[in-house]
Design an enzyme around this catalytic site. Structure first.
Site, mmCIF file in Angstrom:
data_model
loop_
_atom_site.group_PDB
_atom_site.id
_atom_site.type_symbol
_atom_site.label_atom_id
_atom_site.label_comp_id
_atom_site.label_asym_id
_atom_site.label_seq_id
_atom_site.Cartn_x
_atom_site.Cartn_y
_atom_site.Cartn_z
ATOM 1 N N HIS A 1 -3.605 -5.377 1.258
ATOM 2 C CA HIS A 1 -3.352 -5.798 2.631
ATOM 3 C C HIS A 1 -3.833 -7.241 2.800
ATOM 4 C CE1 HIS A 1 -2.283 -1.803 4.076
ATOM 5 N NE2 HIS A 1 -3.335 -1.324 3.439
ATOM 6 N N CYS B 1 0.831 -1.201 0.000
ATOM 7 C CA CYS B 1 0.000 0.000 0.000
ATOM 8 C C CYS B 1 0.869 1.256 0.000
ATOM 9 C CB CYS B 1 -0.982 -0.033 1.165
ATOM 10 S SG CYS B 1 -2.377 1.108 0.957
#
Length: 490
Positions: free
Chosen positions: A431, A333
């Site tokens: 994630h 991310c």
């Protein structure tokens, strides 16, 4: 509005007293009895979040509690989520959607608006489930936060629900914590507390009994039970980084995570922490990055500021040296965004508007935009075509040549992330990568571990939730607990 007998709230004398764990335990205990139960936390402040089935985000602790209830996570389970992005400010998320960022003083005035969202979500859950199990935040006795409170007694008073007070005996001072907390409550709030749970006790319970007798005589309230200290219980931490590791022997892959000031979703690393063949190190300020097989740049709530901190600590040079010696580098991310050439924040979403140079390890540029991407996804890792599931929580749009070599191909047809030409650097927006057994094994092999033992992290989490429910059965007064929930009991 009265939901007495349908709503039960767990509050704590301190942060990390065991509120999240106790709510998780009670949720699974009730679910095992066939009770339709849902978790609820009015307000959560955390940088660990989960994506819900209805396309929003909530605290990860509530997602685990939903699993304990055998439910899919929903935004009503955590209607107000605060994600700190500076030392005095946070992004405010209402019903799963970011609405604004504000400092602490502005949010104090905003609480009246937030309370409307809290009560609306609670009403929907109370209408749909027999029991709503509520988790408070921090302590109900924070004098400076009592005005307009929506997280603890302010909520309990609004819905007229009973409260259990939990305290951690392992840190010491448990009787002072419990009695002191009661002393700082108003008369009506004190009356609302129906009993105590003492958490993390180790030793001979007979030696504790005189203290329990004194506590009940002093307060007129029952001790509902004493939960033992369990050292090998591994559920995701709500906010603080959990550095405990399972006992490990034999050769291990060395994985290093630089801890940045605004690190987010560090629960990504829990499967590595528990993997028997991984030695996981979190490295903080003032520490050099140690030799490693794999460095992972984590998610971040303030990517440009964290990138500057990484450089100030000299970790950028250490990362380049790591790559020169054949190490592998993964960005997740915000970590993916750092790997690129430029990072632009024209709207000042994460601080002062402007642009920053990235690490230049992938031919990418990222622009932060107001619309946040929130998705649960499935796909396949480019390594070994390993199946995976994960979730996206990001505001960046990334473009560049490196996207032609994606890290993941998603089932919806999109490509995610990128790999370097030499294959030593990889970044993804997803994630939860390491929670997928096949993807975790493929990543560990990519990083240099030859004979990988597959670990089913989902099964480990489910096992620990069941263990918590067993502790409720063995150590708490289940008859009184059922009465507080309005449930029949023998």
């Amino acid at each position: 509005m009265s939901d007495r007998g349908r709503t039960l709230m767990v509050q704590g004398t301190t942060s990390d007293a065991g509120k999240s764990t106790l709510v998780t335990a009670l949720c699974r205990w009730l679910a095992r009895r066939g009770v339709a139960v849902a978790p609820f936390k009015p307000q959560n402040m955390a940088l660990n979040s989960a994506v819900t089935a209805d396309g929003g985000e909530i605290g990860r602790a509530q997602a685990v509690q939903a699993q304990a209830c055998r439910l899919a996570p929903h935004t009503d389970m955590n209607p107000v989520l605060l994600k700190p992005n500076t030392d005095i400010g946070a992004q405010v998320i209402i019903h799963g959607r970011a609405v604004t960022s504000m400092d602490a003083a502005a949010y104090h005035d905003y609480k009246r608006v937030a309370m409307e969202a809290v009560l609306a979500s609670h009403a929907r859950l109370a209408a749909a489930y027999r029991v709503v199990m509520v988790e408070g935040a921090g302590s109900p006795a924070e004098i400076n936060l009592r005005a307009n409170d929506i997280a603890n007694m302010g909520f309990a008073e609004a819905v007229d629900c009973p409260v259990i007070l939990v305290a951690d005996i392992d840190r010491g001072g448990v009787f002072a914590h419990l009695v002191g907390t009661l002393e700082l409550l108003s008369d009506s709030e004190r009356e609302r507390v129906r009993g105590f749970v003492i958490n993390r006790f180790r030793g001979d319970i007979a030696l504790l009994q005189p203290g329990l007798d004194w506590l009940e005589a002093r307060t007129g309230k029952p001790v509902l039970g004493v939960l033992p200290y369990v050292s090998d219980l591994h559920l995701e931490a709500e906010d603080a980084i959990d550095t405990r590791q399972a006992a490990k022997t034999g050769p291990r892959l060395k994985v290093v995570v630089p801890v940045l000031p605004r690190i987010s979703n560090h629960t990504d690393f829990d499967p590595l922490r528990l993997h028997p063949q991984v030695e996981l190190s979190f490295v903080g300020p003032g520490q050099a990055l140690p030799p490693a097989d794999l460095i992972v740049l984590p998610g971040s709530k303030s990517v440009r500021a964290d990138l500057a901190a990484l450089r100030e600590r000299g970790w950028d040079e250490a990362i380049l040296r790591h790559l020169r010696y054949g190490g592998r580098l993964l960005g997740i991310c915000g970590g993916l965004q750092m790997l690129g050439e430029r990072l632009h924040d024209p709207l000042g979403l994460e601080g002062a508007a402007g642009s920053s140079a990235g690490l230049g390890l992938l031919a990418l540029e990222t622009t932060l935009e107001a619309d946040k991407q929130l998705r649960n996804v499935q796909g396949r890792l480019s390594l070994e075509d390993a199946p995976l599931s994960g979730y996206e929580i990001h505001a960046g749009v990334t473009r560049g040549e490196a996207l032609a070599r994606p890290a993941v191909v998603l089932d919806d047809g999109r490509a995610d992330g990128a790999r370097s030409v030499d294959g030593n650097v990889m970044g993804t927006y997803l994630h939860g990568l390491f929670e997928s057994t096949a993807a975790c094994s493929a990543l560990l092999r990519w990083a240099g571990l030859r004979e990988v033992r597959a670990v089913d992290y989902q099964a480990l989490r489910e096992r620990d939730i069941e263990r918590l429910a067993d502790l409720v059965e063995r150590h708490l007064d289940t008859g009184r607990l059922l009465a507080l929930c309005g449930e029949p009991h023998a």
